[in-house]
Motif scaffolding. Structure first.
Motif, PDB file in Angstrom:
ATOM      1  N   ASP A   3      18.856  16.947 -13.235  1.00  0.00           N
ATOM      2  CA  ASP A   3      18.423  18.323 -12.999  1.00  0.00           C
ATOM      3  C   ASP A   3      19.638  19.250 -13.123  1.00  0.00           C
ATOM      4  O   ASP A   3      20.645  19.044 -12.453  1.00  0.00           O
ATOM      5  CB  ASP A   3      17.810  18.414 -11.603  1.00  0.00           C
ATOM      6  CG  ASP A   3      17.027  19.670 -11.391  1.00  0.00           C
ATOM      7  OD1 ASP A   3      17.269  20.652 -12.119  1.00  0.00           O
ATOM      8  OD2 ASP A   3      16.161  19.680 -10.515  1.00  0.00           O
ATOM      9  N   ASN A   5      19.961  22.236 -12.074  1.00  0.00           N
ATOM     10  CA  ASN A   5      20.060  23.146 -10.935  1.00  0.00           C
ATOM     11  C   ASN A   5      20.662  22.433  -9.730  1.00  0.00           C
ATOM     12  O   ASN A   5      20.407  21.252  -9.508  1.00  0.00           O
ATOM     13  CB  ASN A   5      18.673  23.686 -10.570  1.00  0.00           C
ATOM     14  CG  ASN A   5      18.046  24.398 -11.737  1.00  0.00           C
ATOM     15  OD1 ASN A   5      18.617  25.321 -12.286  1.00  0.00           O
ATOM     16  ND2 ASN A   5      16.872  23.952 -12.150  1.00  0.00           N
ATOM     17  N   LYS A   7      20.931  21.420  -5.956  1.00  0.00           N
ATOM     18  CA  LYS A   7      20.075  21.313  -4.779  1.00  0.00           C
ATOM     19  C   LYS A   7      20.775  21.920  -3.579  1.00  0.00           C
ATOM     20  O   LYS A   7      21.974  21.744  -3.388  1.00  0.00           O
ATOM     21  CB  LYS A   7      19.769  19.845  -4.462  1.00  0.00           C
ATOM     22  CG  LYS A   7      18.871  19.170  -5.427  1.00  0.00           C
ATOM     23  CD  LYS A   7      18.639  17.733  -4.989  1.00  0.00           C
ATOM     24  CE  LYS A   7      18.244  16.933  -6.187  1.00  0.00           C
ATOM     25  NZ  LYS A   7      18.894  15.669  -6.303  1.00  0.00           N
ATOM     26  N   THR A   8      20.001  22.627  -2.763  1.00  0.00           N
ATOM     27  CA  THR A   8      20.524  23.170  -1.523  1.00  0.00           C
ATOM     28  C   THR A   8      20.375  22.144  -0.407  1.00  0.00           C
ATOM     29  O   THR A   8      21.263  21.965   0.406  1.00  0.00           O
ATOM     30  CB  THR A   8      19.770  24.460  -1.141  1.00  0.00           C
ATOM     31  OG1 THR A   8      19.908  25.384  -2.211  1.00  0.00           O
ATOM     32  CG2 THR A   8      20.310  25.063   0.121  1.00  0.00           C
ATOM     33  N   SER A  10      17.763  18.366   0.772  1.00  0.00           N
ATOM     34  CA  SER A  10      16.696  17.432   0.431  1.00  0.00           C
ATOM     35  C   SER A  10      16.161  16.813   1.714  1.00  0.00           C
ATOM     36  O   SER A  10      16.872  16.672   2.704  1.00  0.00           O
ATOM     37  CB  SER A  10      17.184  16.355  -0.529  1.00  0.00           C
ATOM     38  OG  SER A  10      18.217  15.605   0.036  1.00  0.00           O
ATOM     39  N   PHE A  23      12.884  18.380  -2.444  1.00  0.00           N
ATOM     40  CA  PHE A  23      14.170  18.932  -2.816  1.00  0.00           C
ATOM     41  C   PHE A  23      14.071  20.451  -2.774  1.00  0.00           C
ATOM     42  O   PHE A  23      13.126  21.028  -3.301  1.00  0.00           O
ATOM     43  CB  PHE A  23      14.594  18.487  -4.210  1.00  0.00           C
ATOM     44  CG  PHE A  23      14.768  16.997  -4.330  1.00  0.00           C
ATOM     45  CD1 PHE A  23      15.668  16.317  -3.528  1.00  0.00           C
ATOM     46  CD2 PHE A  23      14.026  16.274  -5.239  1.00  0.00           C
ATOM     47  CE1 PHE A  23      15.817  14.944  -3.632  1.00  0.00           C
ATOM     48  CE2 PHE A  23      14.168  14.904  -5.350  1.00  0.00           C
ATOM     49  CZ  PHE A  23      15.073  14.239  -4.551  1.00  0.00           C
ATOM     50  N   LEU A  24      15.053  21.079  -2.134  1.00  0.00           N
ATOM     51  CA  LEU A  24      15.082  22.527  -1.993  1.00  0.00           C
ATOM     52  C   LEU A  24      16.204  23.100  -2.850  1.00  0.00           C
ATOM     53  O   LEU A  24      17.321  22.584  -2.851  1.00  0.00           O
ATOM     54  CB  LEU A  24      15.307  22.918  -0.531  1.00  0.00           C
ATOM     55  CG  LEU A  24      14.330  22.339   0.482  1.00  0.00           C
ATOM     56  CD1 LEU A  24      14.746  22.724   1.893  1.00  0.00           C
ATOM     57  CD2 LEU A  24      12.931  22.804   0.196  1.00  0.00           C
ATOM     58  N   TYR A  25      15.889  24.172  -3.568  1.00  0.00           N
ATOM     59  CA  TYR A  25      16.845  24.859  -4.425  1.00  0.00           C
ATOM     60  C   TYR A  25      16.895  26.318  -4.008  1.00  0.00           C
ATOM     61  O   TYR A  25      15.861  26.915  -3.729  1.00  0.00           O
ATOM     62  CB  TYR A  25      16.404  24.784  -5.893  1.00  0.00           C
ATOM     63  CG  TYR A  25      16.330  23.375  -6.428  1.00  0.00           C
ATOM     64  CD1 TYR A  25      17.379  22.853  -7.173  1.00  0.00           C
ATOM     65  CD2 TYR A  25      15.214  22.588  -6.193  1.00  0.00           C
ATOM     66  CE1 TYR A  25      17.308  21.567  -7.673  1.00  0.00           C
ATOM     67  CE2 TYR A  25      15.146  21.296  -6.689  1.00  0.00           C
ATOM     68  CZ  TYR A  25      16.195  20.787  -7.423  1.00  0.00           C
ATOM     69  OH  TYR A  25      16.125  19.519  -7.918  1.00  0.00           O
ATOM     70  N   TYR A  40      13.519  29.521  -1.028  1.00  0.00           N
ATOM     71  CA  TYR A  40      13.734  28.282  -1.752  1.00  0.00           C
ATOM     72  C   TYR A  40      12.662  28.049  -2.812  1.00  0.00           C
ATOM     73  O   TYR A  40      11.529  28.488  -2.672  1.00  0.00           O
ATOM     74  CB  TYR A  40      13.697  27.081  -0.783  1.00  0.00           C
ATOM     75  CG  TYR A  40      14.721  27.200   0.304  1.00  0.00           C
ATOM     76  CD1 TYR A  40      16.025  26.779   0.091  1.00  0.00           C
ATOM     77  CD2 TYR A  40      14.394  27.746   1.537  1.00  0.00           C
ATOM     78  CE1 TYR A  40      16.986  26.902   1.086  1.00  0.00           C
ATOM     79  CE2 TYR A  40      15.339  27.866   2.542  1.00  0.00           C
ATOM     80  CZ  TYR A  40      16.629  27.446   2.310  1.00  0.00           C
ATOM     81  OH  TYR A  40      17.570  27.567   3.283  1.00  0.00           O
ATOM     82  N   LYS A  43      10.756  21.231  -4.979  1.00  0.00           N
ATOM     83  CA  LYS A  43      10.315  20.165  -5.874  1.00  0.00           C
ATOM     84  C   LYS A  43       9.799  19.031  -4.992  1.00  0.00           C
ATOM     85  O   LYS A  43      10.524  18.530  -4.129  1.00  0.00           O
ATOM     86  CB  LYS A  43      11.470  19.684  -6.749  1.00  0.00           C
ATOM     87  CG  LYS A  43      11.038  18.839  -7.918  1.00  0.00           C
ATOM     88  CD  LYS A  43      12.229  18.405  -8.758  1.00  0.00           C
ATOM     89  CE  LYS A  43      12.386  19.298  -9.939  1.00  0.00           C
ATOM     90  NZ  LYS A  43      13.380  18.775 -10.914  1.00  0.00           N
ATOM     91  N   TRP A  48       7.655  20.467  -9.571  1.00  0.00           N
ATOM     92  CA  TRP A  48       7.814  21.770  -8.935  1.00  0.00           C
ATOM     93  C   TRP A  48       6.549  22.136  -8.181  1.00  0.00           C
ATOM     94  O   TRP A  48       5.443  21.974  -8.681  1.00  0.00           O
ATOM     95  CB  TRP A  48       8.121  22.849  -9.965  1.00  0.00           C
ATOM     96  CG  TRP A  48       9.473  22.712 -10.581  1.00  0.00           C
ATOM     97  CD1 TRP A  48       9.748  22.369 -11.862  1.00  0.00           C
ATOM     98  CD2 TRP A  48      10.734  22.911  -9.934  1.00  0.00           C
ATOM     99  NE1 TRP A  48      11.104  22.336 -12.065  1.00  0.00           N
ATOM    100  CE2 TRP A  48      11.734  22.665 -10.897  1.00  0.00           C
ATOM    101  CE3 TRP A  48      11.117  23.266  -8.648  1.00  0.00           C
ATOM    102  CZ2 TRP A  48      13.091  22.765 -10.607  1.00  0.00           C
ATOM    103  CZ3 TRP A  48      12.472  23.372  -8.369  1.00  0.00           C
ATOM    104  CH2 TRP A  48      13.440  23.125  -9.335  1.00  0.00           C
TER     105      TRP A  48
END
Length: 145
Positions: A3, A5, A7-8, A10, A23-25, A40, A43, A48
Motif C-alpha cells: 500500500d 499510503n 497507516k496511522t 491498525s 487499518f486507519l489512514y 480517518y 480499510k 476500503w
C-alpha cells in the motif's frame, strides 16, 4: 502489492478464532485538506470501507462504533466482488420498472461500491443500480451466443 499510503494505526480483532484487520489512514493523505485532520479513511480486511462514496472520512468515534458493532456480533461488510472492476457483460436482476422484464444481459458501467446498507452495488446499462449479489458475469461462451 504494498500500500503506497502510510497507516496511522491498525486494529486486529480476534473473535471466535477469526481475525479481522482494521487499518486507519490519515484522511488528509487523500483529500489534501488540513480541515480533515483527525479523521480517518478505513480499510477493513483489505477493502476500503466506503459507505458514503469513494472517499469516506470517519471520525475516531465512528471507528470506535464500527469496532463496537463487530464485538456485538454485527458482521463486517462483505468482501468486494471480484471481476467487475472493468466494464463486463453480465446477467443482472433489478426491480421491475414496468418497461419489461426485471432481468437481462447488460454491461456494467462502474466498479462496485459499498452502499450505506453494507451491500455491494454496481451501475449497469439503463442506467440501473443493482446489487452485486444479483449480478453474474457471463462466460466467453455465453457472450458469443
Amino acid at each position: 502489492m504494498s500500500d503506497p499510503n502510510a497507516k496511522t494505526a491498525s486494529i486486529l480483532l480476534k473473535k471466535e478464532g477469526k481475525t479481522d484487520a482494521v487499518f486507519l489512514y490519515d484522511f488528509t493523505q487523500f483529500s489534501g485538506q488540513k480541515e480533515d485532520a483527525g479523521s480517518y479513511r478505513v480499510k477493513l480486511n483489505g477493502c476500503w470501507h466506503c459507505p458514503d462514496g469513494k472517499y469516506t472520512s470517519l471520525s475516531a468515534d465512528a471507528v470506535a462504533a464500527l469496532v463496537r458493532d463487530w464485538l456485538r456480533g454485527k458482521e463486517p461488510p462483505a468482501q468486494r466482488p471480484e471481476g467487475l472492476d472493468r466494464p463486463a457483460r453480465v446477467f443482472a436482476h433489478w426491480e421491475d420498472d414496468g418497461d419489461g422484464p426485471g432481468c437481462g444481459t447488460v454491461w456494467t458501467k462502474t466498479p462496485p461500491h459499498l452502499g450505506a446498507d453494507g451491500r455491494w452495488w454496481i451501475w449497469v446499462d439503463g442506467p440501473r443500480l443493482v446489487r452485486c449479489d444479483d449480478v453474474r458475469k457471463l462466460t466467453r461462451r455465453e457472450v458469443r451466443k
